[in-house]
Structure formats: C-alpha cells, structure tokens
Design a protein around this motif. Structure first.
Motif, PDB file in Angstrom:
ATOM      1  N   SER A   1      -4.245  -9.257   3.113  1.00 20.40           N
ATOM      2  CA  SER A   1      -3.505 -10.636   3.515  1.00 20.40           C
ATOM      3  C   SER A   1      -3.999 -11.412   4.374  1.00 20.40           C
ATOM      4  CB  SER A   1      -2.224 -10.071   3.817  1.00 20.40           C
ATOM      5  OG  SER A   1      -2.109  -9.138   4.959  1.00 20.40           O
TER       6      SER A   1
ATOM      7  N   THR B   1       0.966  -1.229  -0.003  1.00 18.97           N
ATOM      8  CA  THR B   1      -0.002  -0.002  -0.258  1.00 18.97           C
ATOM      9  C   THR B   1       0.902   1.072  -0.016  1.00 18.97           C
ATOM     10  OG1 THR B   1      -1.568  -1.341   1.381  1.00 18.97           O
ATOM     11  CG2 THR B   1      -1.990   1.025   1.105  1.00 18.97           C
TER      12      THR B   1
ATOM     13  N   GLN C   1      -0.099  -8.360  -2.031  1.00 21.77           N
ATOM     14  CA  GLN C   1      -0.386  -7.621  -3.486  1.00 21.77           C
ATOM     15  C   GLN C   1       1.075  -7.915  -4.252  1.00 21.77           C
ATOM     16  OE1 GLN C   1      -1.205  -6.296  -0.398  1.00 21.77           O
ATOM     17  NE2 GLN C   1      -2.385  -4.327  -0.858  1.00 21.77           N
TER      18      GLN C   1
ATOM     19  N   HIS D   1      -7.535   0.244   1.370  1.00 21.37           N
ATOM     20  CA  HIS D   1      -8.156  -0.559   0.401  1.00 21.37           C
ATOM     21  C   HIS D   1      -9.274  -1.226   1.062  1.00 21.37           C
ATOM     22  CE1 HIS D   1      -6.393  -3.353   3.448  1.00 21.37           C
ATOM     23  NE2 HIS D   1      -5.063  -3.280   2.889  1.00 21.37           N
TER      24      HIS D   1
ATOM     25  N   THR E   1       2.592  -5.653   5.343  1.00 21.50           N
ATOM     26  CA  THR E   1       3.132  -7.019   4.952  1.00 21.50           C
ATOM     27  C   THR E   1       4.586  -6.517   4.464  1.00 21.50           C
ATOM     28  OG1 THR E   1       1.769  -6.582   2.788  1.00 21.50           O
ATOM     29  CG2 THR E   1       1.005  -8.317   4.333  1.00 21.50           C
TER      30      THR E   1
HETATM   31  N1  ASP Z   1      -0.647  -5.819   1.916  1.00 18.67           N
HETATM   32  C1  ASP Z   1      -1.061  -5.335   3.284  1.00 18.67           C
HETATM   33  C2  ASP Z   1      -2.420  -5.897   3.719  1.00 18.67           C
HETATM   34  O1  ASP Z   1      -2.716  -7.015   3.836  1.00 18.67           O
HETATM   35  C3  ASP Z   1      -1.045  -4.171   3.659  1.00 18.67           C
HETATM   36  C4  ASP Z   1       0.247  -3.514   3.433  1.00 18.67           C
HETATM   37  O2  ASP Z   1       1.269  -3.712   4.213  1.00 18.67           O
HETATM   38  O3  ASP Z   1       0.345  -2.599   2.423  1.00 18.67           O
HETATM   39  O4  ASP Z   1      -3.690  -5.429   3.972  1.00 18.67           O
END
Ligand code: ASP
Length: 332
Positions: free
Chosen positions: A170, A50, A211, A100, A193
């Motif tokens: 995630s 993000t 992602q 998100h 993440t």
């Molecule tokens: N990918 C993450 C999530 O699982 C968030 C992040 O660190 O951007 O929402």
C-alpha cells in the motif's frame, strides 16, 4: 541408541510394549513431519488482505498436511518484524512465513535490515497474485480519476494516504501514484491495511491503495470511492473497472505477489511436503472460488517451486531497488 526403559504394565501398554518392541526412540522418529500444528506467520494485521489469503489457504493446506495451520499475525515495520522473526526461528519445519512484494522492497527501504531475503530463508513457493485498487473515503468530493487529479492539485498537501508501513505494498503503490501525478500526499501508517480500511470507512483518512482481496466487497457495496485497478489489464472480479493506466497514468502497474518462506536450514522433507500440500490447496474448489471472487489470480506452475519464488524475488529486488532509491524513501 539405547532402548527407552519399559515398565511392563500389560494393561496399559499391551503385549508388544511389554516385550519392548516399538519403543526405541526411532519409533518416535518414524512419525514423519508434520507431527504437530504448523505456524504460518502473517506480517500484517488480522482482517487485512494478506491475512485473508493466509486464513483462506490455511484450511485446505491443513487438510492436505493432516495438521492444523495456526495463522499468527506478527505486526510491525511494513512486514519486516515478521520476516526477521521467521529468519531467526528454529528451523524445525514448524514455522513458515507468507509475505508479499515487501520481501523484495525491504532491502532498499531499510538501511539496517536485520535479515537478508536472498540468504536467510528456505523458499517454498509463490501462492497467488493479487491486483490493487485505488480507493477513497466515500465522501471525498472526487468521483472519478480526473476529478481526483484536479482535487489533489487544488488541495496540495491536504490529502492523506493510509498505508501499512514502509515495505507494505500500500505504501509502494502510494509512492508510484504520487510520482505519477506529481502531487505530494501526507502518509498515515497503520499496522496493516485492515485497520487502514477501517479508518477510511470511518472517514479518518482520504485515500488507500490496497489489494482486491480486501477492497472488492467494499467497492461492490459502494462503501468507498473507487478510481481504478493497478494492473495493466482489466480484471475479471471487477470487469467494468478501468485500469489507472488506461485513464492516463501510463505504465502504472503494481501487482501483489506472495511467497512462502521457512527459516534457513529447515529440513527439506518439510519444505517439499509443504510445497506439495500447497499445490493441492491452491486447487481446492472453495479456496479457488473465494480467491477468484476477490480478484486473486492463479500463478503458473513454474512459480510454484522454490526456484520459481527465489528467482522472482531476486528479479523484484533488482526492479524496485533503483525505483525506491531514486524516490529517496528509506528508514533506519
Ligand atoms: N495490504 C497491506 C500492504 O499494504 C498488508 C495487509 O494488511 O495485508 O502491504
């Protein structure tokens, strides 16, 4: 309105100032938004997916607005700390939030959510859509999805999955995966993440669904095991990669969408100008190329509007609420 007192020091203020012209408070008001840097709050750790989108966007966005965009990472509770902070921030046009799917899943996940996603914000626009990928530490014995499914069955309760908290995509992806394969996984929360990926690369955790804006370079360099993408169709950034659905996990589909929000009652001038600048920024060649390389997809113009975001958010709340409730996952 009273004029601001003018002390006439010609050498400093010049002729007009000495006459008092142009020094009414209205003169300051005549400077239109934005007159100072704008904060864009990111709900997860720096370096994660993000954050990658926000920081890449902040450059062309700042250029289009003629102001610096300060990216601020506000961590905690799967994104809800950041959303609460922005919901309560001064509605002065200088605080925005990029978030998100977590904005839509939080009402079902949190019994006492301190904000209402549908009433506590002004809606600016959607941004880009980002597919997810299922990856593992490099030395996990399972080399492909069938091997992973067999490994999970043989090692029930021993395999763990890193995620970024309740409300993180995630975590959501992990829940969908767990339901699809019928095997329990111990979950290990991080504040994004970015740190979860570091733990995966260090061999401290086993699996991560994340992602492509973070995983694409790791997949391409072979730093992680890779089992497939979470979209219905294969994606251009990883053309040889199968989807999880085509490998037998029927209907497995998780796509990450992003929205930009401002505190309720933020002046319309600010949200509208932000929206116009965002549309320009999304077309910036350097930004567009970087996003395409990282698997992000452009969204149709109809979603690049306040209504496009709010209507989508409402649909997503309706979609995920029952799924989450039936999974029995929640936090107080
Ligand atoms: N990918 C993450 C999530 O699982 C968030 C992040 O660190 O951007 O929402």
């Amino acid at each position: 309105m009273r004029p601001v007192p003018v002390i006439c020091r010609a050498a400093v203020f010049g002729l007009l100032a000495c006459a008092g012209i142009g020094l009414w408070p209205a003169a300051a008001g005549a400077q239109t938004w934005p007159v100072r840097p704008i904060t864009l709050v990111v709900p997860f750790a720096a370096g994660g997916p993000t954050d990658v989108v926000a920081r890449a966007l902040s450059v062309p966005l700042g250029k289009a607005l003629g102001q610096t965009i300060v990216v601020e990472n506000k961590l905690g509770a799967g994104g809800t700390v950041a959303a609460t902070t922005v919901a309560r921030a001064a509605p002065d046009g200088y605080t925005f939030l990029i978030h998100h799917n977590g904005m839509a899943t939080a009402p079902a996940l949190y019994r006492k959510l301190p904000f209402n996603p549908l009433t506590d914000f002004e809606y600016v626009s959607q941004v880009v859509d980002v597919p997810m990928t299922l990856v593992a530490r490099k030395d996990l014995p399972a080399r492909d999805l069938p091997e992973l499914l067999a490994y999970l069955k043989a090692n029930r309760d021993k395999v763990n999955l890193a995620h970024a908290g309740l409300g993180a995509v995630s975590h959501l992806c992990g829940m969908v995966f767990r339901q699809a394969v019928g095997v329990d996984l111990t979950t290990v929360p991080y504040q994004g993440t970015g740190p979860a990926m570091l733990a995966l690369l260090g061999g401290q955790v086993d699996l991560l669904c994340d992602q492509t804006t973070q995983t694409t370079p790791q997949i391409k360099s072979g730093a992680v095991r890779f089992y497939g993408v979470t979209t219905a169709q294969r994606i251009k950034a990883l053309p040889d990669a199968p989807t999880l659905a085509e490998q037998g996990l029927k209907g497995f589909e998780v796509m990450v969408w992003h929205g930009i929000y401002a505190p309720k009652s933020t002046p319309r001038e600010a949200t509208e100008k932000f929206n116009t600048a965002l549309r320009t920024a999304l077309k910036d060649p350097a930004f567009a190329t970087r996003m395409a390389e990282l698997g992000a997809e452009q969204v149709p113009d109809a979603k690049l509007t306040p209504d496009g975001l709010r209507n989508w958010l409402k649909q997503e709340i309706d979609r995920w609420g029952p799924v989450i409730k039936s999974a029995g996952v929640y936090a107080d």
